[in-house]
Design a protein around this motif. Sequence first.
Motif, PDB file in Angstrom:
ATOM      1  N   VAL A  84       0.843  -1.194   0.000  1.00 48.27           N
ATOM      2  CA  VAL A  84       0.000   0.000   0.000  1.00 48.27           C
ATOM      3  C   VAL A  84       0.877   1.242   0.000  1.00 48.27           C
ATOM      4  CG1 VAL A  84      -1.892  -1.150   1.209  1.00 48.27           C
ATOM      5  CG2 VAL A  84      -0.194   0.105   2.513  1.00 48.27           C
ATOM      6  N   HIS A  85       0.276   2.357  -0.357  1.00 51.12           N
ATOM      7  CA  HIS A  85       0.994   3.623  -0.308  1.00 51.12           C
ATOM      8  C   HIS A  85       1.201   3.999   1.161  1.00 51.12           C
ATOM      9  CE1 HIS A  85       1.902   7.883  -0.794  1.00 51.12           C
ATOM     10  NE2 HIS A  85       2.284   7.541  -2.026  1.00 51.12           N
ATOM     11  N   PRO A  86       2.342   4.591   1.502  1.00 49.01           N
ATOM     12  CA  PRO A  86       2.599   4.958   2.899  1.00 49.01           C
ATOM     13  C   PRO A  86       1.516   5.841   3.525  1.00 49.01           C
ATOM     14  CG  PRO A  86       4.604   5.183   1.610  1.00 49.01           C
ATOM     15  CD  PRO A  86       3.495   4.871   0.645  1.00 49.01           C
ATOM     16  N   ASP A  87       0.864   6.666   2.723  1.00 50.38           N
ATOM     17  CA  ASP A  87      -0.201   7.530   3.250  1.00 50.38           C
ATOM     18  C   ASP A  87      -1.411   6.722   3.721  1.00 50.38           C
ATOM     19  OD1 ASP A  87       1.390   9.693   2.651  1.00 50.38           O
ATOM     20  OD2 ASP A  87       0.307  10.199   0.816  1.00 50.38           O
ATOM     21  N   ASP A  88      -1.600   5.519   3.184  1.00 45.33           N
ATOM     22  CA  ASP A  88      -2.744   4.673   3.530  1.00 45.33           C
ATOM     23  C   ASP A  88      -2.399   3.588   4.544  1.00 45.33           C
ATOM     24  OD1 ASP A  88      -4.406   6.019   1.714  1.00 45.33           O
ATOM     25  OD2 ASP A  88      -3.680   4.779   0.065  1.00 45.33           O
ATOM     26  N   LEU A  89      -1.150   3.505   4.956  1.00 44.77           N
ATOM     27  CA  LEU A  89      -0.694   2.412   5.799  1.00 44.77           C
ATOM     28  C   LEU A  89      -1.455   2.317   7.120  1.00 44.77           C
ATOM     29  CD1 LEU A  89       1.258   0.070   6.172  1.00 44.77           C
ATOM     30  CD2 LEU A  89       2.904   1.687   7.117  1.00 44.77           C
ATOM     31  N   GLU A  90      -1.627   3.413   7.810  1.00 49.69           N
ATOM     32  CA  GLU A  90      -2.318   3.379   9.108  1.00 49.69           C
ATOM     33  C   GLU A  90      -3.773   2.951   8.949  1.00 49.69           C
ATOM     34  OE1 GLU A  90      -1.058   3.494  12.146  1.00 49.69           O
ATOM     35  OE2 GLU A  90       0.865   3.565  11.088  1.00 49.69           O
ATOM     36  N   GLN A  91      -4.431   3.446   7.923  1.00 48.67           N
ATOM     37  CA  GLN A  91      -5.826   3.074   7.671  1.00 48.67           C
ATOM     38  C   GLN A  91      -5.939   1.577   7.379  1.00 48.67           C
ATOM     39  OE1 GLN A  91      -7.667   5.150   4.402  1.00 48.67           O
ATOM     40  NE2 GLN A  91      -9.676   4.326   4.833  1.00 48.67           N
ATOM     41  N   VAL A  92      -5.028   1.052   6.607  1.00 47.79           N
ATOM     42  CA  VAL A  92      -5.043  -0.372   6.271  1.00 47.79           C
ATOM     43  C   VAL A  92      -4.780  -1.214   7.517  1.00 47.79           C
ATOM     44  CG1 VAL A  92      -3.854  -2.180   4.965  1.00 47.79           C
ATOM     45  CG2 VAL A  92      -4.432  -0.019   3.859  1.00 47.79           C
ATOM     46  N   LYS A  93      -3.855  -0.782   8.346  1.00 46.21           N
ATOM     47  CA  LYS A  93      -3.570  -1.514   9.589  1.00 46.21           C
ATOM     48  C   LYS A  93      -4.789  -1.529  10.508  1.00 46.21           C
ATOM     49  CE  LYS A  93       1.413  -1.302   9.766  1.00 46.21           C
ATOM     50  NZ  LYS A  93       2.583  -1.013  10.579  1.00 46.21           N
ATOM     51  N   GLU A  94      -5.529  -0.432  10.543  1.00 46.63           N
ATOM     52  CA  GLU A  94      -6.756  -0.382  11.342  1.00 46.63           C
ATOM     53  C   GLU A  94      -7.793  -1.364  10.794  1.00 46.63           C
ATOM     54  OE1 GLU A  94      -8.318   3.576  11.755  1.00 46.63           O
ATOM     55  OE2 GLU A  94      -6.392   4.348  12.451  1.00 46.63           O
ATOM     56  N   ILE A  95      -7.926  -1.431   9.484  1.00 57.97           N
ATOM     57  CA  ILE A  95      -8.868  -2.359   8.855  1.00 57.97           C
ATOM     58  C   ILE A  95      -8.484  -3.797   9.201  1.00 57.97           C
ATOM     59  CG2 ILE A  95      -9.678  -3.283   6.643  1.00 57.97           C
ATOM     60  CD1 ILE A  95      -9.350  -0.385   5.542  1.00 57.97           C
ATOM     61  N   ILE A  96      -7.214  -4.124   9.081  1.00 58.96           N
ATOM     62  CA  ILE A  96      -6.741  -5.475   9.399  1.00 58.96           C
ATOM     63  C   ILE A  96      -6.985  -5.795  10.868  1.00 58.96           C
ATOM     64  CG2 ILE A  96      -4.675  -6.926   9.596  1.00 58.96           C
ATOM     65  CD1 ILE A  96      -3.640  -5.470   7.066  1.00 58.96           C
ATOM     66  N   ASN A  97      -6.696  -4.848  11.732  1.00 58.06           N
ATOM     67  CA  ASN A  97      -6.911  -5.051  13.161  1.00 58.06           C
ATOM     68  C   ASN A  97      -8.392  -5.277  13.473  1.00 58.06           C
ATOM     69  OD1 ASN A  97      -5.996  -5.269  15.831  1.00 58.06           O
ATOM     70  ND2 ASN A  97      -6.535  -3.133  16.223  1.00 58.06           N
ATOM     71  N   ASP A  98      -9.257  -4.501  12.837  1.00 56.61           N
ATOM     72  CA  ASP A  98     -10.700  -4.672  13.036  1.00 56.61           C
ATOM     73  C   ASP A  98     -11.154  -6.063  12.580  1.00 56.61           C
ATOM     74  OD1 ASP A  98     -10.893  -2.130  14.059  1.00 56.61           O
ATOM     75  OD2 ASP A  98     -11.704  -1.237  12.227  1.00 56.61           O
ATOM     76  N   LEU A  99     -10.614  -6.529  11.465  1.00 55.82           N
ATOM     77  CA  LEU A  99     -10.979  -7.852  10.960  1.00 55.82           C
ATOM     78  C   LEU A  99     -10.489  -8.963  11.890  1.00 55.82           C
ATOM     79  CD1 LEU A  99     -10.376  -7.455   7.139  1.00 55.82           C
ATOM     80  CD2 LEU A  99     -12.556  -7.782   8.291  1.00 55.82           C
ATOM     81  N   LYS A 100      -9.331  -8.770  12.487  1.00 54.07           N
ATOM     82  CA  LYS A 100      -8.800  -9.774  13.404  1.00 54.07           C
ATOM     83  C   LYS A 100      -9.664  -9.915  14.655  1.00 54.07           C
ATOM     84  CE  LYS A 100      -3.948  -9.643  12.150  1.00 54.07           C
ATOM     85  NZ  LYS A 100      -2.597  -9.308  12.597  1.00 54.07           N
ATOM     86  N   HIS A 101     -10.310  -8.823  15.066  1.00 53.42           N
ATOM     87  CA  HIS A 101     -11.099  -8.846  16.293  1.00 53.42           C
ATOM     88  C   HIS A 101     -12.597  -9.002  16.057  1.00 53.42           C
ATOM     89  CE1 HIS A 101      -7.299  -7.039  17.651  1.00 53.42           C
ATOM     90  NE2 HIS A 101      -7.532  -7.812  18.697  1.00 53.42           N
ATOM     91  N   ASN A 102     -13.003  -9.141  14.804  1.00 52.49           N
ATOM     92  CA  ASN A 102     -14.418  -9.327  14.473  1.00 52.49           C
ATOM     93  C   ASN A 102     -14.704 -10.827  14.473  1.00 52.49           C
ATOM     94  OD1 ASN A 102     -16.907  -9.635  13.203  1.00 52.49           O
ATOM     95  ND2 ASN A 102     -16.588  -7.858  11.895  1.00 52.49           N
ATOM     96  N   LYS A 103     -15.542 -11.270  15.398  1.00 50.25           N
ATOM     97  CA  LYS A 103     -15.803 -12.705  15.528  1.00 50.25           C
ATOM     98  C   LYS A 103     -16.661 -13.261  14.398  1.00 50.25           C
ATOM     99  CE  LYS A 103     -19.759 -12.121  18.506  1.00 50.25           C
ATOM    100  NZ  LYS A 103     -20.395 -12.427  19.754  1.00 50.25           N
ATOM    101  N   ASP A 104     -17.398 -12.415  13.696  1.00 47.35           N
ATOM    102  CA  ASP A 104     -18.278 -12.872  12.626  1.00 47.35           C
ATOM    103  C   ASP A 104     -17.596 -12.905  11.256  1.00 47.35           C
ATOM    104  OD1 ASP A 104     -20.453 -13.149  14.381  1.00 47.35           O
ATOM    105  OD2 ASP A 104     -20.907 -11.017  14.198  1.00 47.35           O
ATOM    106  N   LEU A 105     -16.658 -12.027  11.036  1.00 49.97           N
ATOM    107  CA  LEU A 105     -16.010 -11.901   9.732  1.00 49.97           C
ATOM    108  C   LEU A 105     -14.564 -11.496   9.980  1.00 49.97           C
ATOM    109  CD1 LEU A 105     -16.549 -11.928   6.647  1.00 49.97           C
ATOM    110  CD2 LEU A 105     -17.018  -9.485   6.835  1.00 49.97           C
ATOM    111  N   HIS A 106     -13.629 -12.356   9.661  1.00 53.76           N
ATOM    112  CA  HIS A 106     -12.250 -12.045   9.960  1.00 53.76           C
ATOM    113  C   HIS A 106     -11.285 -12.705   8.988  1.00 53.76           C
ATOM    114  CE1 HIS A 106     -12.892 -15.922  11.921  1.00 53.76           C
ATOM    115  NE2 HIS A 106     -11.610 -16.116  11.796  1.00 53.76           N
ATOM    116  N   ILE A 107     -10.049 -12.251   9.073  1.00 52.43           N
ATOM    117  CA  ILE A 107      -8.976 -12.854   8.306  1.00 52.43           C
ATOM    118  C   ILE A 107      -8.527 -14.095   9.046  1.00 52.43           C
ATOM    119  CG2 ILE A 107      -6.594 -12.554   7.523  1.00 52.43           C
ATOM    120  CD1 ILE A 107      -7.171  -9.600   7.213  1.00 52.43           C
ATOM    121  N   VAL A 108      -8.266 -15.152   8.306  1.00 51.90           N
ATOM    122  CA  VAL A 108      -7.855 -16.428   8.906  1.00 51.90           C
ATOM    123  C   VAL A 108      -6.520 -16.244   9.602  1.00 51.90           C
ATOM    124  CG1 VAL A 108      -7.187 -18.793   8.396  1.00 51.90           C
ATOM    125  CG2 VAL A 108      -9.078 -17.741   7.182  1.00 51.90           C
TER     126      VAL A 108
END
Length: 79
Positions: A55-79
């Motif tokens: 990703v572009h460095p300007d979007d890095l923090e936003q992407v990390k937040e999205i990944i973190n949210d997916l990791k903690h979402n019990k209904d829909l998450h990244i394996v």
Amino acid sequence: MINYVVAAVFTYAHEFAVLRLILEQRHIAHFFQNETMLSVIPFHSYALGGIRLMVHPDDLEQVKEIINDLKHNKDLHIV
């Protein structure tokens, strides 16, 4: 794309299917490095360093937040 940075690394393509959809919906420029190569020879994932989400460095923090949210979402998450 020269200035893109690694936001995450995955072993297999199915691990980031949901993430890809979210990034596309939010119009965040990205690409998955090694994705095509590992679809041809999937058992070489470790040898190639996995599939890197770039990703572009300007979007890095936003992407990390999205990944973190997916990791903690019990209904829909990244394996």
